[in-house]
Design a protein around this motif. Sequence first.
Motif, PDB file in Angstrom:
ATOM      1  N   UNK A 188       1.096  -1.323  -0.078  1.00 13.91           N
ATOM      2  CA  UNK A 188       0.044   0.093  -0.096  1.00 13.91           C
ATOM      3  C   UNK A 188       0.862   1.355   0.068  1.00 13.91           C
ATOM      4  N   UNK A 245       0.579 -15.807   2.428  1.00 12.80           N
ATOM      5  CA  UNK A 245      -0.668 -16.464   1.967  1.00 12.80           C
ATOM      6  C   UNK A 245      -0.835 -17.884   2.184  1.00 12.80           C
ATOM      7  N   UNK A 303      -3.060 -20.284   4.356  1.00 10.67           N
ATOM      8  CA  UNK A 303      -3.960 -21.342   3.661  1.00 10.67           C
ATOM      9  C   UNK A 303      -3.936 -22.759   4.084  1.00 10.67           C
ATOM     10  N   UNK A 341      -7.890 -17.381   6.071  1.00 13.10           N
ATOM     11  CA  UNK A 341      -7.871 -17.388   4.724  1.00 13.10           C
ATOM     12  C   UNK A 341      -8.745 -16.321   4.043  1.00 13.10           C
ATOM     13  N   UNK A 342     -10.052 -16.135   4.509  1.00  9.54           N
ATOM     14  CA  UNK A 342     -10.856 -14.863   4.140  1.00  9.54           C
ATOM     15  C   UNK A 342     -10.048 -13.814   4.128  1.00  9.54           C
ATOM     16  N   UNK A 366      -6.854 -13.157   3.804  1.00  6.11           N
ATOM     17  CA  UNK A 366      -5.754 -13.088   3.178  1.00  6.11           C
ATOM     18  C   UNK A 366      -6.363 -12.868   1.627  1.00  6.11           C
ATOM     19  N   UNK A 367      -7.565 -13.578   1.244  1.00  9.53           N
ATOM     20  CA  UNK A 367      -8.159 -13.437  -0.078  1.00  9.53           C
ATOM     21  C   UNK A 367      -8.524 -12.023  -0.100  1.00  9.53           C
ATOM     22  N   UNK A 368      -9.126 -11.687   0.812  1.00  8.94           N
ATOM     23  CA  UNK A 368      -9.637 -10.090   0.726  1.00  8.94           C
ATOM     24  C   UNK A 368      -8.422  -9.091   0.389  1.00  8.94           C
ATOM     25  N   UNK A 369      -7.291  -9.340   1.064  1.00  9.38           N
ATOM     26  CA  UNK A 369      -6.404  -8.513   0.693  1.00  9.38           C
ATOM     27  C   UNK A 369      -5.625  -8.626  -0.485  1.00  9.38           C
ATOM     28  N   UNK A 370      -5.797  -9.819  -1.122  1.00  7.13           N
ATOM     29  CA  UNK A 370      -5.232  -9.948  -2.624  1.00  7.13           C
ATOM     30  C   UNK A 370      -6.093  -9.123  -3.432  1.00  7.13           C
ATOM     31  N   UNK A 371      -7.609  -9.207  -3.141  1.00  5.02           N
ATOM     32  CA  UNK A 371      -8.350  -8.153  -4.008  1.00  5.02           C
ATOM     33  C   UNK A 371      -7.927  -6.899  -3.718  1.00  5.02           C
ATOM     34  N   UNK A 372      -7.825  -6.378  -2.667  1.00  8.30           N
ATOM     35  CA  UNK A 372      -7.559  -4.948  -2.494  1.00  8.30           C
ATOM     36  C   UNK A 372      -6.165  -4.626  -2.975  1.00  8.30           C
ATOM     37  N   UNK A 373      -5.191  -5.366  -2.960  1.00  5.47           N
ATOM     38  CA  UNK A 373      -4.042  -5.143  -3.728  1.00  5.47           C
ATOM     39  C   UNK A 373      -4.300  -5.083  -5.414  1.00  5.47           C
ATOM     40  N   UNK A 411      -9.286 -20.771  -3.054  1.00  2.00           N
ATOM     41  CA  UNK A 411      -9.609 -21.344  -1.721  1.00  2.00           C
ATOM     42  C   UNK A 411      -9.763 -22.963  -1.529  1.00  2.00           C
TER      43      UNK A 411
END
Lengths: 92, 92, 92, 92
Positions: A39, B64, B68, B76-77, B79-86, D65
């Motif tokens: 970020x 990640x 996992x 896990x949620x 981490x996946x949410x973070x990948x989307x925000x990146x 996932x």
Amino acid sequence: MLSDDEKKKLVHRLSRVNGQVDAVRRMVDEDAYCVDILMQISAATGALNRVGELVLEQHLKRCVRDAMENGDSADRDTKLEEIMSIFRKYGK
Amino acid sequence: MLSDDEKKKLVHRLSRVNGQVDAVRRMVDEDAYCVDILMQISAATGALNRVGELVLEQHLKRCVRDAMENGDSADRDTKLEEIMSIFRKYGK
Amino acid sequence: MLSDDEKKKLVHRLSRVNGQVDAVRRMVDEDAYCVDILMQISAATGALNRVGELVLEQHLKRCVRDAMENGDSADRDTKLEEIMSIFRKYGK
Amino acid sequence: MLSDDEKKKLVHRLSRVNGQVDAVRRMVDEDAYCVDILMQISAATGALNRVGELVLEQHLKRCVRDAMENGDSADRDTKLEEIMSIFRKYGK
């Protein structure tokens, strides 16, 4: 050519970008969380792109305008070719 | 978490980005041609983006992956949410 | 204004983009692997951006050039302002 | 794998993208102003990128996932490698 005021403003912004890059380096060094590092990198890149936008704006308002008004046909071609190459570098 | 080797490599690259930003500042200060300034800004942005790519790669391979394998469903949620925000920050 | 040749070329490219978007739609419909869908989307976006590049090139070579040579000061300002807004839309 | 609901939503969005590309083609054909064409291209590209974002989100939430939870080490490596290649395609 940039005016003294614009140069001052740009130099100030570039100092801040360097500060942001320093912050990234410190974060890397101090094991900050990768997502936070990413970020911070994105903030620095955004700031740098805004500097580019300001430089382009001045370039259009001054150099390009001047070439269009006072230059010859070859000058104009050069300027338009340059705008395309900037667009290719900066565009998506 | 980055390994010592990766940290060293990233810190080195970030020092070079600082050098590139300094070069932009100097060019602004010394009335370089705007188009050359823009090309140098683009080089610095590109270098910064490559640092981001390396950080992301390590983040995926370590944080990640670890979440996992060893984390619970909430980890896990996250981490996946973070990948989307990146992706939203860095994507076009 | 685009020449008939350029129009024909652009219309042809745009038909191909439509074909690529159709392919994405079919892939979604037929449960193709998400990563393959993403690569096809990226191909379509790339093709569309290249059309934009061609339009911009013609715009600079014709409209902008013409305004610079034959327009008045207000025309020139409009053209330069437009280039900035294109850059903001298309730039990173 | 996308759910039927998501597929329906994506197919609907992709039909709209095709409509936008048709509009670009019509504009080219009818000699619309280049800047307006460029803005319409940018709208289509933006809509296409949002489809990509939705596909990626589903891909992470489901395929990635699932591989992380039920796959073996090689499956996980493949998924993480794929995320990097998506990032390289879509990132700036």
